[in-house]
Design a protein around this motif. Structure first.
Motif, PDB file in Angstrom:
ATOM      1  N   SER A  77       8.515  -3.075 -19.337  1.00 14.35           N
ATOM      2  CA  SER A  77       7.225  -2.382 -19.220  1.00 14.35           C
ATOM      3  C   SER A  77       6.088  -3.278 -19.706  1.00 14.35           C
ATOM      4  O   SER A  77       5.018  -3.331 -19.078  1.00 14.35           O
ATOM      5  CB  SER A  77       7.253  -1.078 -20.023  1.00 14.35           C
ATOM      6  OG  SER A  77       8.235  -0.193 -19.538  1.00 14.35           O
ATOM      7  N   ILE A  78       6.309  -3.980 -20.806  1.00 13.62           N
ATOM      8  CA  ILE A  78       5.289  -4.901 -21.299  1.00 13.62           C
ATOM      9  C   ILE A  78       5.060  -6.020 -20.293  1.00 13.62           C
ATOM     10  O   ILE A  78       3.924  -6.445 -20.062  1.00 13.62           O
ATOM     11  CB  ILE A  78       5.701  -5.463 -22.671  1.00 13.62           C
ATOM     12  CG1 ILE A  78       5.705  -4.347 -23.711  1.00 13.62           C
ATOM     13  CG2 ILE A  78       4.750  -6.591 -23.106  1.00 13.62           C
ATOM     14  CD1 ILE A  78       6.185  -4.761 -25.077  1.00 13.62           C
ATOM     15  N   GLY A  79       6.148  -6.499 -19.671  1.00 12.31           N
ATOM     16  CA  GLY A  79       6.007  -7.523 -18.638  1.00 12.31           C
ATOM     17  C   GLY A  79       5.162  -7.043 -17.470  1.00 12.31           C
ATOM     18  O   GLY A  79       4.294  -7.765 -16.964  1.00 12.31           O
ATOM     19  N   LEU A  80       5.389  -5.809 -17.025  1.00 14.61           N
ATOM     20  CA  LEU A  80       4.617  -5.242 -15.919  1.00 14.61           C
ATOM     21  C   LEU A  80       3.150  -5.053 -16.287  1.00 14.61           C
ATOM     22  O   LEU A  80       2.252  -5.294 -15.472  1.00 14.61           O
ATOM     23  CB  LEU A  80       5.227  -3.901 -15.494  1.00 14.61           C
ATOM     24  CG  LEU A  80       6.610  -3.962 -14.832  1.00 14.61           C
ATOM     25  CD1 LEU A  80       7.204  -2.568 -14.712  1.00 14.61           C
ATOM     26  CD2 LEU A  80       6.521  -4.614 -13.461  1.00 14.61           C
ATOM     27  N   LEU A  81       2.904  -4.626 -17.530  1.00 17.95           N
ATOM     28  CA  LEU A  81       1.535  -4.327 -17.948  1.00 17.95           C
ATOM     29  C   LEU A  81       0.717  -5.581 -18.238  1.00 17.95           C
ATOM     30  O   LEU A  81      -0.502  -5.589 -18.044  1.00 17.95           O
ATOM     31  CB  LEU A  81       1.563  -3.426 -19.188  1.00 17.95           C
ATOM     32  CG  LEU A  81       2.041  -1.989 -18.949  1.00 17.95           C
ATOM     33  CD1 LEU A  81       2.340  -1.295 -20.267  1.00 17.95           C
ATOM     34  CD2 LEU A  81       1.003  -1.203 -18.153  1.00 17.95           C
ATOM     35  N   THR A  82       1.373  -6.636 -18.710  1.00 21.04           N
ATOM     36  CA  THR A  82       0.647  -7.846 -19.094  1.00 21.04           C
ATOM     37  C   THR A  82       0.718  -8.942 -18.037  1.00 21.04           C
ATOM     38  O   THR A  82       0.162 -10.023 -18.238  1.00 21.04           O
ATOM     39  CB  THR A  82       1.198  -8.401 -20.427  1.00 21.04           C
ATOM     40  OG1 THR A  82       2.592  -8.723 -20.270  1.00 21.04           O
ATOM     41  CG2 THR A  82       1.034  -7.390 -21.545  1.00 21.04           C
ATOM     42  N   LEU A 164      -5.957   0.586 -18.514  1.00 18.57           N
ATOM     43  CA  LEU A 164      -4.707   0.021 -19.017  1.00 18.57           C
ATOM     44  C   LEU A 164      -4.881  -0.593 -20.396  1.00 18.57           C
ATOM     45  O   LEU A 164      -4.021  -0.457 -21.271  1.00 18.57           O
ATOM     46  CB  LEU A 164      -4.182  -1.022 -18.030  1.00 18.57           C
ATOM     47  CG  LEU A 164      -3.764  -0.486 -16.661  1.00 18.57           C
ATOM     48  CD1 LEU A 164      -3.408  -1.636 -15.724  1.00 18.57           C
ATOM     49  CD2 LEU A 164      -2.584   0.468 -16.783  1.00 18.57           C
ATOM     50  N   HIS A 165      -6.008  -1.287 -20.609  1.00 16.35           N
ATOM     51  CA  HIS A 165      -6.268  -1.892 -21.911  1.00 16.35           C
ATOM     52  C   HIS A 165      -6.376  -0.825 -23.000  1.00 16.35           C
ATOM     53  O   HIS A 165      -5.843  -0.983 -24.100  1.00 16.35           O
ATOM     54  CB  HIS A 165      -7.542  -2.730 -21.859  1.00 16.35           C
ATOM     55  CG  HIS A 165      -7.422  -3.936 -20.990  1.00 16.35           C
ATOM     56  ND1 HIS A 165      -8.505  -4.650 -20.523  1.00 16.35           N
ATOM     57  CD2 HIS A 165      -6.321  -4.570 -20.483  1.00 16.35           C
ATOM     58  CE1 HIS A 165      -8.098  -5.652 -19.783  1.00 16.35           C
ATOM     59  NE2 HIS A 165      -6.776  -5.629 -19.746  1.00 16.35           N
ATOM     60  N   ILE A 166      -7.074   0.263 -22.678  1.00 17.48           N
ATOM     61  CA  ILE A 166      -7.211   1.360 -23.643  1.00 17.48           C
ATOM     62  C   ILE A 166      -5.849   1.978 -23.927  1.00 17.48           C
ATOM     63  O   ILE A 166      -5.514   2.278 -25.077  1.00 17.48           O
ATOM     64  CB  ILE A 166      -8.194   2.422 -23.120  1.00 17.48           C
ATOM     65  CG1 ILE A 166      -9.616   1.844 -23.072  1.00 17.48           C
ATOM     66  CG2 ILE A 166      -8.167   3.667 -24.012  1.00 17.48           C
ATOM     67  CD1 ILE A 166     -10.634   2.767 -22.441  1.00 17.48           C
ATOM     68  N   GLY A 167      -5.050   2.169 -22.869  1.00 17.60           N
ATOM     69  CA  GLY A 167      -3.712   2.733 -23.052  1.00 17.60           C
ATOM     70  C   GLY A 167      -2.840   1.865 -23.936  1.00 17.60           C
ATOM     71  O   GLY A 167      -2.168   2.357 -24.848  1.00 17.60           O
ATOM     72  N   LEU A 168      -2.841   0.560 -23.687  1.00 18.39           N
ATOM     73  CA  LEU A 168      -2.059  -0.367 -24.511  1.00 18.39           C
ATOM     74  C   LEU A 168      -2.551  -0.364 -25.953  1.00 18.39           C
ATOM     75  O   LEU A 168      -1.745  -0.404 -26.895  1.00 18.39           O
ATOM     76  CB  LEU A 168      -2.151  -1.777 -23.933  1.00 18.39           C
ATOM     77  CG  LEU A 168      -1.272  -2.076 -22.719  1.00 18.39           C
ATOM     78  CD1 LEU A 168      -1.642  -3.424 -22.117  1.00 18.39           C
ATOM     79  CD2 LEU A 168       0.200  -2.061 -23.103  1.00 18.39           C
ATOM     80  N   LEU A 169      -3.864  -0.311 -26.128  1.00 22.56           N
ATOM     81  CA  LEU A 169      -4.430  -0.306 -27.481  1.00 22.56           C
ATOM     82  C   LEU A 169      -4.022   0.949 -28.234  1.00 22.56           C
ATOM     83  O   LEU A 169      -3.658   0.886 -29.419  1.00 22.56           O
ATOM     84  CB  LEU A 169      -5.956  -0.414 -27.405  1.00 22.56           C
ATOM     85  CG  LEU A 169      -6.690  -0.463 -28.750  1.00 22.56           C
ATOM     86  CD1 LEU A 169      -6.266  -1.692 -29.554  1.00 22.56           C
ATOM     87  CD2 LEU A 169      -8.202  -0.467 -28.530  1.00 22.56           C
TER      88      LEU A 169
END
Length: 217
Positions: A77-82, A164-169
């Motif tokens: 999931s981190i790979g997909l998001l970043t 996406l940035h807000i979600g990850l944060l």
């Protein structure tokens, strides 16, 4: 090649969509099979009580399998998001980049577990170190429950990067808050002192994040 990578979007990749569907099926199966164990660990998370006797689920082979699979889903999931952060700098295929990021995250997780084991054995007494590593692994599994749905949103709904940035944060902040709370409960700040707990948290939690951010940027 660079122009092709810049135009690439995982949202339109049939292979990524197929992988996401397979992971979703696996994710749903894990939640269905392991929801009782997850709830059990959540009820113990904010206490310093150790599961014992019939309450102990930590030796259950099914639970170990669930945790390993959730850790794998967490890393992918981190790979997909970043992926967009690296898509313009790599000549490898998108699949190679995504799974390379996932592999790095697994290595990062294992390195932290090793660092925890060494530091806890040096500074803390009793089984506090073992319970801390167990709590860390539980939070990784818990994080996957938020990161994987966020990755699905990225793939199928294609929201803006700001979303996406807000979600990850939000996920990162919640993760760190829960980790710090467990740190204070597990290592009894009244016994060891708040300063030692704070330095422990900064050294093993905040510093690696800052180093990784500097490397990415």
């Amino acid at each position: 090649m660079t122009e092709g990578l810049r135009a690439y979007s995982i949202a339109g990749d049939d292979g990524i969509i197929l992988i996401s569907i397979i992971l979703f099926a696996l994710f749903a199966f894990i939640i269905y099979r392991g929801k009782e164990a997850l709830m059990h660990h959540w009820t113990l998370f904010f206490t310093n009580r150790k599961a014992s006797g019939g309450e102990s689920l930590s030796d259950n082979g099914t639970e170990v399998q669930n945790n390993l699979m959730l850790a794998g889903i967490w890393a992918i999931s981190i790979g997909l998001l970043t992926f967009p952060l690296f898509s313009e700098t790599a000549d490898a295929t998108p699949y190679g980049t995504i799974f390379a990021i996932a592999g790095i995250m697994v290595a990062y997780m294992l390195a932290k577990i090793l660092a925890y084991a060494i530091v806890n054995w040096t500074f803390f007494e009793g089984d506090a170190g073992v319970k801390w590593v167990s709590a860390y692994c539980f939070l990784i599994s818990l994080s996957s429950l938020l990161l994987f749905p966020l990755a699905l949103v990225k793939i199928f709904l294609q929201p803006g990067e700001t979303f996406l940035h807000i979600g990850l944060l939000i996920v990162l902040v919640l993760y760190k808050i829960l980790l710090f709370c467990k740190l204070c409960i597990n290592f009894k700040y009244k016994k060891y002192g708040f300063l030692l707990i704070f330095l422990y948290f900064c050294t093993l939690e905040l510093l690696p994040i800052l180093v990784c951010w500097q490397i990415i940027m």
